[in-house]
Design a protein around this motif. Sequence first.
Motif, PDB file in Angstrom:
ATOM      1  N   GLN A 104       0.862  -1.332   0.199  1.00 29.14           N
ATOM      2  CA  GLN A 104      -0.167  -0.110   0.093  1.00 29.14           C
ATOM      3  C   GLN A 104       0.749   1.234  -0.229  1.00 29.14           C
ATOM      4  O   GLN A 104       0.706   2.215  -0.496  1.00 29.14           O
ATOM      5  N   GLU A 105       2.117   1.234   0.656  1.00 27.61           N
ATOM      6  CA  GLU A 105       2.830   2.273   0.871  1.00 27.61           C
ATOM      7  C   GLU A 105       3.640   2.597  -0.334  1.00 27.61           C
ATOM      8  O   GLU A 105       3.542   3.836  -1.039  1.00 27.61           O
ATOM      9  N   ILE A 106       3.860   1.729  -1.237  1.00 23.68           N
ATOM     10  CA  ILE A 106       4.607   1.770  -2.421  1.00 23.68           C
ATOM     11  C   ILE A 106       3.390   2.312  -3.206  1.00 23.68           C
ATOM     12  O   ILE A 106       3.853   3.015  -4.445  1.00 23.68           O
ATOM     13  N   LYS A 107       2.452   1.919  -3.434  1.00 25.88           N
ATOM     14  CA  LYS A 107       1.413   2.180  -4.309  1.00 25.88           C
ATOM     15  C   LYS A 107       1.037   3.760  -4.117  1.00 25.88           C
ATOM     16  O   LYS A 107       0.899   4.425  -5.221  1.00 25.88           O
ATOM     17  N   GLU A 108       1.125   4.230  -2.839  1.00 28.21           N
ATOM     18  CA  GLU A 108       0.784   5.758  -2.840  1.00 28.21           C
ATOM     19  C   GLU A 108       2.033   6.295  -3.445  1.00 28.21           C
ATOM     20  O   GLU A 108       1.872   7.405  -4.085  1.00 28.21           O
ATOM     21  N   VAL A 109       3.248   5.935  -3.137  1.00 28.59           N
ATOM     22  CA  VAL A 109       4.293   6.616  -3.662  1.00 28.59           C
ATOM     23  C   VAL A 109       4.355   6.779  -5.204  1.00 28.59           C
ATOM     24  O   VAL A 109       4.481   7.707  -5.929  1.00 28.59           O
ATOM     25  N   ILE A 110       4.009   5.548  -5.998  1.00 25.81           N
ATOM     26  CA  ILE A 110       4.127   5.399  -7.427  1.00 25.81           C
ATOM     27  C   ILE A 110       2.978   6.444  -7.812  1.00 25.81           C
ATOM     28  O   ILE A 110       3.182   7.039  -9.000  1.00 25.81           O
ATOM     29  N   MET A 117       4.815  13.353 -12.456  1.00 26.71           N
ATOM     30  CA  MET A 117       5.663  13.195 -13.751  1.00 26.71           C
ATOM     31  C   MET A 117       4.614  13.765 -14.979  1.00 26.71           C
ATOM     32  O   MET A 117       5.307  14.416 -15.796  1.00 26.71           O
ATOM     33  N   GLU A 118       3.473  13.521 -14.811  1.00 25.94           N
ATOM     34  CA  GLU A 118       2.696  13.765 -16.146  1.00 25.94           C
ATOM     35  C   GLU A 118       2.577  15.227 -16.034  1.00 25.94           C
ATOM     36  O   GLU A 118       2.058  15.673 -17.119  1.00 25.94           O
ATOM     37  N   ASN A 119       2.155  15.768 -14.931  1.00 23.32           N
ATOM     38  CA  ASN A 119       1.667  17.337 -14.801  1.00 23.32           C
ATOM     39  C   ASN A 119       2.676  18.280 -14.395  1.00 23.32           C
ATOM     40  O   ASN A 119       2.254  19.384 -14.346  1.00 23.32           O
ATOM     41  N   GLY A 120       3.703  17.994 -13.860  1.00 31.54           N
ATOM     42  CA  GLY A 120       4.834  18.787 -13.553  1.00 31.54           C
ATOM     43  C   GLY A 120       4.731  19.319 -12.058  1.00 31.54           C
ATOM     44  O   GLY A 120       4.278  18.711 -11.449  1.00 31.54           O
TER      45      GLY A 120
END
Length: 194
Positions: A104-110, A117-120
């Motif tokens: 769950q923690e990894i998913k939050e970070v991703i 990354m997409e929106n700046g």
Amino acid sequence: MADMELVLPEKKNPSLTPMDWVQFIVSVVIGLVTLVGSLEIPKADFWVVIAILSALAGYCAKIYFSFQKNMATYQNLITQSMYDKQLDSGKGTLLHLCDDVIQQEIKEVIIAYYILMENGKATIEDLDLQCEELIQEEFGLQCNFEVMDAVQKLERFGIVTRDSIGRIVCVPLKRSNEIIGATTEELVMKARQS
């Protein structure tokens, strides 16, 4: 104590049921009466005697093997029940929960990194809103995204920084991969190729 009845359902070993004993005794008596009756005939045929004895032995064997099969089924039921009860206890449960939390923690970070990354650049509030919108669009679920937790982890790794007015900016993906380094899976694959 709740499992004691399952562990020790009987204080004695299971044995033939009364019905099994009745079938067994009745078949033996009928077989012996038939055998004695055929022997009293002056010209008792040897093959008739063999057939009667074979039928009697076959029926007794059927009862015995039926009992053995029931015993094996009973023991398998107890073993399977004990195994199922042990799956949700002890270290296995704790490790499973820890693994779920880490995932769950990894998913939050991703998700947070992907939005950056997409929106700046984004403020904390904008990032929180965009992450929640992404989860709503992709999975149809509403949630309260833990954006501060995700940003703190990304900052700890050095994958995001803040500009002069406090907006969050991510480093390029290639640089992020260099910072994180090789994953365990990548190391294993590299070792297999060597």
